[in-house]
Design a protein around this motif. Structure first.
Motif, PDB file in Angstrom:
ATOM      1  N   THR A  54      -6.899   1.913  -3.313  1.00 27.29           N
ATOM      2  CA  THR A  54      -7.144   3.219  -2.695  1.00 27.29           C
ATOM      3  C   THR A  54      -5.843   3.981  -2.489  1.00 27.29           C
ATOM      4  O   THR A  54      -5.853   5.211  -2.412  1.00 27.29           O
ATOM      5  CB  THR A  54      -7.850   3.063  -1.341  1.00 27.29           C
ATOM      6  OG1 THR A  54      -6.990   2.390  -0.410  1.00 27.29           O
ATOM      7  CG2 THR A  54      -9.147   2.282  -1.479  1.00 27.29           C
ATOM      8  N   TRP A  79       0.839  -1.201   0.000  1.00 29.55           N
ATOM      9  CA  TRP A  79       0.000   0.000   0.000  1.00 29.55           C
ATOM     10  C   TRP A  79       0.874   1.251   0.000  1.00 29.55           C
ATOM     11  O   TRP A  79       0.601   2.204  -0.739  1.00 29.55           O
ATOM     12  CB  TRP A  79      -0.914  -0.012   1.230  1.00 29.55           C
ATOM     13  CG  TRP A  79      -2.035   0.986   1.171  1.00 29.55           C
ATOM     14  CD1 TRP A  79      -3.296   0.782   0.700  1.00 29.55           C
ATOM     15  CD2 TRP A  79      -1.987   2.355   1.610  1.00 29.55           C
ATOM     16  NE1 TRP A  79      -4.046   1.935   0.813  1.00 29.55           N
ATOM     17  CE2 TRP A  79      -3.264   2.914   1.371  1.00 29.55           C
ATOM     18  CE3 TRP A  79      -0.996   3.154   2.172  1.00 29.55           C
ATOM     19  CZ2 TRP A  79      -3.567   4.237   1.675  1.00 29.55           C
ATOM     20  CZ3 TRP A  79      -1.301   4.477   2.472  1.00 29.55           C
ATOM     21  CH2 TRP A  79      -2.571   5.006   2.240  1.00 29.55           C
ATOM     22  N   LEU A  90     -11.491  -7.717  -1.779  1.00 31.27           N
ATOM     23  CA  LEU A  90     -11.436  -6.624  -0.808  1.00 31.27           C
ATOM     24  C   LEU A  90     -10.009  -6.126  -0.634  1.00 31.27           C
ATOM     25  O   LEU A  90      -9.759  -4.914  -0.548  1.00 31.27           O
ATOM     26  CB  LEU A  90     -12.002  -7.098   0.528  1.00 31.27           C
ATOM     27  CG  LEU A  90     -11.963  -6.084   1.673  1.00 31.27           C
ATOM     28  CD1 LEU A  90     -12.815  -4.876   1.337  1.00 31.27           C
ATOM     29  CD2 LEU A  90     -12.426  -6.736   2.977  1.00 31.27           C
ATOM     30  N   THR A  91      -9.048  -7.055  -0.596  1.00 33.93           N
ATOM     31  CA  THR A  91      -7.649  -6.683  -0.404  1.00 33.93           C
ATOM     32  C   THR A  91      -7.138  -5.866  -1.582  1.00 33.93           C
ATOM     33  O   THR A  91      -6.449  -4.853  -1.404  1.00 33.93           O
ATOM     34  CB  THR A  91      -6.781  -7.938  -0.216  1.00 33.93           C
ATOM     35  OG1 THR A  91      -7.278  -8.688   0.882  1.00 33.93           O
ATOM     36  CG2 THR A  91      -5.336  -7.562   0.058  1.00 33.93           C
ATOM     37  N   LEU A 108     -14.193   1.191  -3.743  1.00 29.31           N
ATOM     38  CA  LEU A 108     -14.739   0.366  -2.679  1.00 29.31           C
ATOM     39  C   LEU A 108     -16.156  -0.107  -2.978  1.00 29.31           C
ATOM     40  O   LEU A 108     -16.605  -1.125  -2.432  1.00 29.31           O
ATOM     41  CB  LEU A 108     -14.714   1.142  -1.357  1.00 29.31           C
ATOM     42  CG  LEU A 108     -13.311   1.466  -0.817  1.00 29.31           C
ATOM     43  CD1 LEU A 108     -13.418   2.314   0.448  1.00 29.31           C
ATOM     44  CD2 LEU A 108     -12.522   0.185  -0.541  1.00 29.31           C
ATOM     45  N   LEU A 113      -8.662  -2.441  -1.522  1.00 31.88           N
ATOM     46  CA  LEU A 113      -7.964  -1.622  -0.526  1.00 31.88           C
ATOM     47  C   LEU A 113      -6.635  -1.114  -1.074  1.00 31.88           C
ATOM     48  O   LEU A 113      -6.271   0.051  -0.885  1.00 31.88           O
ATOM     49  CB  LEU A 113      -7.734  -2.443   0.743  1.00 31.88           C
ATOM     50  CG  LEU A 113      -6.945  -1.770   1.868  1.00 31.88           C
ATOM     51  CD1 LEU A 113      -7.690  -0.549   2.382  1.00 31.88           C
ATOM     52  CD2 LEU A 113      -6.683  -2.763   3.006  1.00 31.88           C
TER      53      LEU A 113
END
Length: 443
Positions: A150, A23, A143-144, A301, A147
């Motif tokens: 983002t 990230w 979902l990962t 999301l 994320l």
């Protein structure tokens, strides 16, 4: 045998470590990508390096052309040296390239810096996506990845604040020096990011894989069953996309992706400059960048969930239509609060509309050619990413900057039409695969 609570906790901590490091890497990727658009109004106002609007568009395209090269070669390079080494190399490359931009004494050197940065940026994102996919908790892959995506838009938000807080007192070069700071993150990434267990096993490096698994007290991924059938070659998978009447659908996907990435990178590069041309102050123009990227985070999301319920093709077409409306409205002078709202909603729809193209391609493609179909759709779209910044520069150079939003809106409408046609032709295949799994990098 079910995993023990302590084993599950260790797996969760390892996944958190990998996702956190990736990230941060993608955050720096987004900062470096968006910084040029954020400081461009300053560079044009100061005639920095003697830059003109058409040259500014060319320079914006250099980075996206570099991203095309990086994205197309990332898989091959990662297969040879490993995903971890490639990620470390990409972060080092785009950080050093920003330093080259900071010391550039002419457009040629600056353009070289942006091209090299683009190669690093283009190689990092797909590699980071693959890495977090390997370590994502079971049932949490989409979902990962959502994320992770983002982080790219968070970097865009950070770029606006760098331009607002650093450029005004210190000049545009200071912004690119800030983008050299991720070099400090390279040793951290090299020390703490584990190599992909799947990569180690695939390359026959089983001892390293077992040592890594013992170090983090996690289980190795299960070996894939071998049914004895040879895997299709890359060229065989590509040829499959053009058999019979499939070539029409394939080209429709490619054209839709071209228009989508033209829109994404055209708006990302020229939004602050075009908004200043509409009469907004620089501070407001940079606030638009923040809101646009906040919208991108929200869109990433919710897009997969909406597509799972209503179908990726339908969502992609609707999202592009709403994007076109939003982009066109930005050419109309409105109250500031309303303009802020339109920019935010445009970011929501624009950034995830392109993602839904990939979702549609993934769902509608045959399993044996799915990876190739998504990869080539993304690759063809990269040419739109190169063309978008150039187009904005040409319009400004011709004193037709007010047509910029209209041109980008038309690109959104064209993508709506082409993805709709492609989905209609492919409707004979059931869309039950789950769009969320295709959140693999709209950019």
């Amino acid at each position: 045998m079910p995993s023990s609570p302590s084993s599950t906790a260790r797996v969760g901590r390892l996944a958190l470590l990998v996702v956190a490091l990736c990230w941060l890497a993608v955050l720096f990727d987004g900062l470096d990508m968006f910084i040029y658009g954020s400081v461009l109004p300053h560079m044009l106002a100061e005639r920095a390096l003697g830059i003109t609007p058409d040259q500014a568009g060319d320079l914006g395209s250099y980075a996206t052309f570099g991203m095309l090269i990086g994205a197309l070669t990332a898989g091959t390079v990662a297969d040879r040296i490993g995903r971890k080494k490639l990620m470390v190399g990409c972060v080092a490359l785009f950080s050093l390239a920003s330093g080259l931009c900071a010391i550039a004494n002419g457009i040629a050197v600056f353009g070289l810096g942006r091209t090299l940065a683009g190669i690093g940026l283009g190689g990092l994102l797909p590699t980071a996506i693959s890495m977090v996919s390997d370590y994502a908790p079971r049932g949490r892959g989409a979902l990962t990845i959502g994320l992770l995506m983002t982080a790219h838009h968070t970097g865009g938000i950070l770029s606006a604040y760098v331009a607002l807080w650093v450029v005004e007192p210190l000049g545009w070069r200071a912004a690119f020096w800030v983008c050299v700071a991720p070099l400090l993150f390279v040793p951290v990434l090299a020390k703490f990011l584990p190599e992909s267990l799947g990569f180690l096993l695939a390359k026959g490096r089983t001892e390293e894989a077992h040592a890594l698994a013992r170090r983090y007290a996690v289980e190795l991924p299960p070996a894939k069953p071998d049914d004895g059938a040879p895997a299709p070659s890359r060229w065989a998978s590509l040829a499959h996309l053009f058999r019979g009447g499939e070539w029409i659908q394939t080209l429709l996907y490619w054209i839709a992706s071209f228009g989508g990435l033209l829109l994404v990178y055209g708006v990302a590069t020229w939004l602050p400059t075009l908004m200043r041309g509409e009469g907004y102050e620089l501070g407001s123009a940079l606030t638009f960048v923040v809101l646009f990227n906040l919208g991108g985070i929200v869109g990433m999301l919710i897009a997969g969930r909406a597509a799972d319920r209503f179908g990726a093709p339908r969502i992609s077409a609707i999202w592009f239509a709403l994007t076109a409306v939003g982009v066109f409205l930005l050419s109309v002078r409105m109250p500031l609060a309303l303009t802020f709202t339109v920019v935010f909603l445009t970011g929501v729809f624009l950034n995830s509309a392109q993602t839904m193209i990939y979702a549609t391609v993934s769902i509608r493609s045959a399993p044996q050619s799915r990876a190739t179909a998504v990869g080539w759709t993304s690759g063809m779209g990269r040419f739109g990413a190169v063309f978008g910044p150039w187009l904005g520069g040409q319009l400004l150079a011709a004193n037709k900057g007010d047509w910029g939003f209209t041109a980008f809106a038309l690109a959104g409408l064209s993508s709506m039409v082409f993805i709709g046609l492609a989905a209609w032709r492919g409707a004979r295949r059931p869309a039950g695969d789950g769009a969320g799994r295709a959140l693999i990098g709209a950019h």
